[in-house]
Design an enzyme around this catalytic site. Structure first.
Site, PDB file in Angstrom:
ATOM      1  N   ASP A 148       0.787  -1.278   0.033  1.00 28.22           N
ATOM      2  CA  ASP A 148      -0.019   0.089  -0.118  1.00 28.22           C
ATOM      3  C   ASP A 148       1.022   1.318   0.092  1.00 28.22           C
ATOM      4  O   ASP A 148       0.477   2.264  -0.936  1.00 28.22           O
ATOM      5  CB  ASP A 148      -1.084  -0.047   1.141  1.00 28.22           C
ATOM      6  N   HIS A 174      -4.859  -3.610   6.474  1.00 22.77           N
ATOM      7  CA  HIS A 174      -4.427  -3.637   4.911  1.00 22.77           C
ATOM      8  C   HIS A 174      -5.653  -3.945   4.597  1.00 22.77           C
ATOM      9  O   HIS A 174      -5.990  -5.257   4.343  1.00 22.77           O
ATOM     10  CB  HIS A 174      -3.503  -4.666   4.722  1.00 22.77           C
TER      11      HIS A 174
END
Length: 334
Positions: free
Chosen positions: A159, A187
Site C-alpha cells: 500500500d 491492510h
C-alpha cells in the site's frame, strides 16, 4: 562469507512466492554476501507443484542459495528460523462471509504461531503477508508468547509503494523522489494512505506533497480511493491478485528490517500498537510510520494529526478492533 541464515516462506507454491523466491535467493533482501537456507512450506496437495519450484531454484544456479528444503510439516519448516515470511493463508472464496475467512485463518496462524514458539529462534523476525494480514499477524503473535511482540509485523508496504507510485505518476517524477508517505491502520479498503507529512523532490527542490500537487480534492478523494481499491482493480484486470508488486513490497519490507531505513525517511508497517502516541487502542496490529535501526523498529513520533486524518485513522482502527474480537472468539475455541 558469513554463516547461512534460515528463511521460511509459506504458501511457497503460490503465485506471490513464485515472484518472491528469486529475489530473496539472489541477494536482493539480505545482501550479496549472505548465504541462505531457504525453507518452503505448503499444504500437502501442493507438494508436487513445490517440487517444480525447487527444480527452478536449483536451475537458477544461485551462489548464495546453499540449501532448499520443501516440506508440508510445520516441525520441519519452523526449526531454527532467522526469518519467517508467512505468505500462505486461506483465500476468500465466493459467498464466504468475512467471519468465515477469519475463522479459517485463525486456525492456520494459531498453529504457525505455536510452531514459531516451539521451534524457531527467539530472535526470529516474522512478517505476515497472508490476508487478513493484520489480524493473522496478531493471532500468530498471541500464539507465540516466548517471542518478543516487536519481532512480528505485517505487510502494508505494498500500500505504501502504491501511494508513492500514485504521487510520482501525478507529478511525473521518479518514485524515489517521493518519501514519507504513511499507511495507517488495516491492510484493507479502510486503510488511510496519508501524504500530509510526505515530501517530494521536484526540479531539485524538496517540498510537501500537498504544496507540489495543489489539488486537495484529489489528494483527499481520488488518491485515497485509488490506493485503497488498487488490489481489487488488479484482480479485475488480471483475474489474479497482485503478485509481482506484492513480492517487491515483501522484499522492501524485509530488507528494511535487516538493514534499517535511510536517515530522515520512514516506511509503513503493521506492528503492535502498544505504546503508540496516536490515540490508537493498545493490543492491535495497526500500520504506522516507523523507522528501523539495528533490526528494531520505532514509531515515528510527533506527527500532527488533523481532523480529517483523525477520522480516517479511527475508522480503520474500529475495523481492526472488530476483526480482533471475532478472531479471538475463534482463538479461544480453536
Amino acid at each position: 562469507m558469513c554463516e547461512p541464515i534460515r528463511v521460511l516462506v509459506t504458501g511457497a507454491a503460490g503465485q506471490i512466492a513464485y515472484s518472491l523466491l528469486y529475489g530473496i535467493a539472489k541477494g536482493d533482501v539480505f545482501g550479496k554476501d549472505q548465504p541462505l537456507s531457504l525453507v518452503l512450506l505448503d499444504i500437502t496437495p501442493m507438494m508436487t507443484v513445490l517440487d517444480g519450484v525447487v527444480m527452478e531454484l536449483e536451475d537458477c544456479a544461485l551462489p548464495l542459495l546453499r540449501e532448499v528444503i520443501a516440506t508440508d510439516k510445520e516441525e520441519v519448516a519452523f526449526k531454527d528460523l532467522d526469518v519467517a515470511i508467512l505468505v500462505g493463508s486461506m483465500p476468500r472464496r465466493e459467498g464466504m462471509e468475512r467471519k468465515d475467512l477469519l475463522k479459517a485463518n485463525v486456525k492456520i496462524f494459531k498453529s504457525q504461531g505455536a510452531a514459531l514458539d516451539k521451534y524457531a529462534k527467539k530472535s526470529v523476525k516474522v512478517v505476515v503477508v497472508g490476508n487478513p494480514a493484520n489480524t493473522n499477524c496478531l493471532t500468530a503473535l498471541k500464539s507465540a508468547p516466548s517471542i518478543p511482540k516487536c519481532n512480528f509485523s505485517c505487510l502494508t508496504r505494498l500500500d505504501h509503494n502504491r501511494a508513492k507510485g500514485q504521487i510520482a505518476l501525478k507529478l511525473s517524477v521518479a518514485s524515489d523522489a517521493v518519501k514519507n508517505v504513511t499507511i495507517w491502520g488495516n491492510h484493507s479498503s479502510t486503510q488511510y494512505p496519508d501524504v500530509s507529512h510526505a515530501k517530494v523532490t521536484v526540479q531539485g527542490k524538496e517540498v510537501g506533497v500537498y504544496e507540489a500537487i495543489k489539488d486537495d480534492k484529489w489528494l483527499k478523494e481520488g488518491f485515497i480511493a485509488t490506493v485503497q481499491q488498487r488490489g481489487a482493480a488488479v484482480i479485475k484486470a488480471r483475474k489474479l491478485s497482485s503478485a509481482m508488486s506484492a513480492a517487491k513490497a515483501i522484499c522492501d519490507h524485509v530488507r528494511d528490517i535487516w538493514f534499517g531505513t535511510p536517515e530522515g525517511e520512514w516506511v509503513s508497517m503493521g506492528v503492535i500498537s502498544d505504546g503508540n502516541s496516536y490515540g490508537i487502542a493498545e493490543d492491535l496490529l495497526y500500520s504506522y510510520p516507523v523507522t528501523i535501526k539495528d533490526k528494531k523498529w520505532s514509531f515515528v513520533e510527533g506527527l500532527s494529526i488533523n481532523d480529517f486524518s483523525r477520522e480516517k485513522m479511527d475508522l480503520t482502527a474500529q475495523e481492526l478492533l472488530e476483526e480482533k474480537e471475532t478472531a479471538f472468539e475463534f482463538l479461544a475455541s480453536a
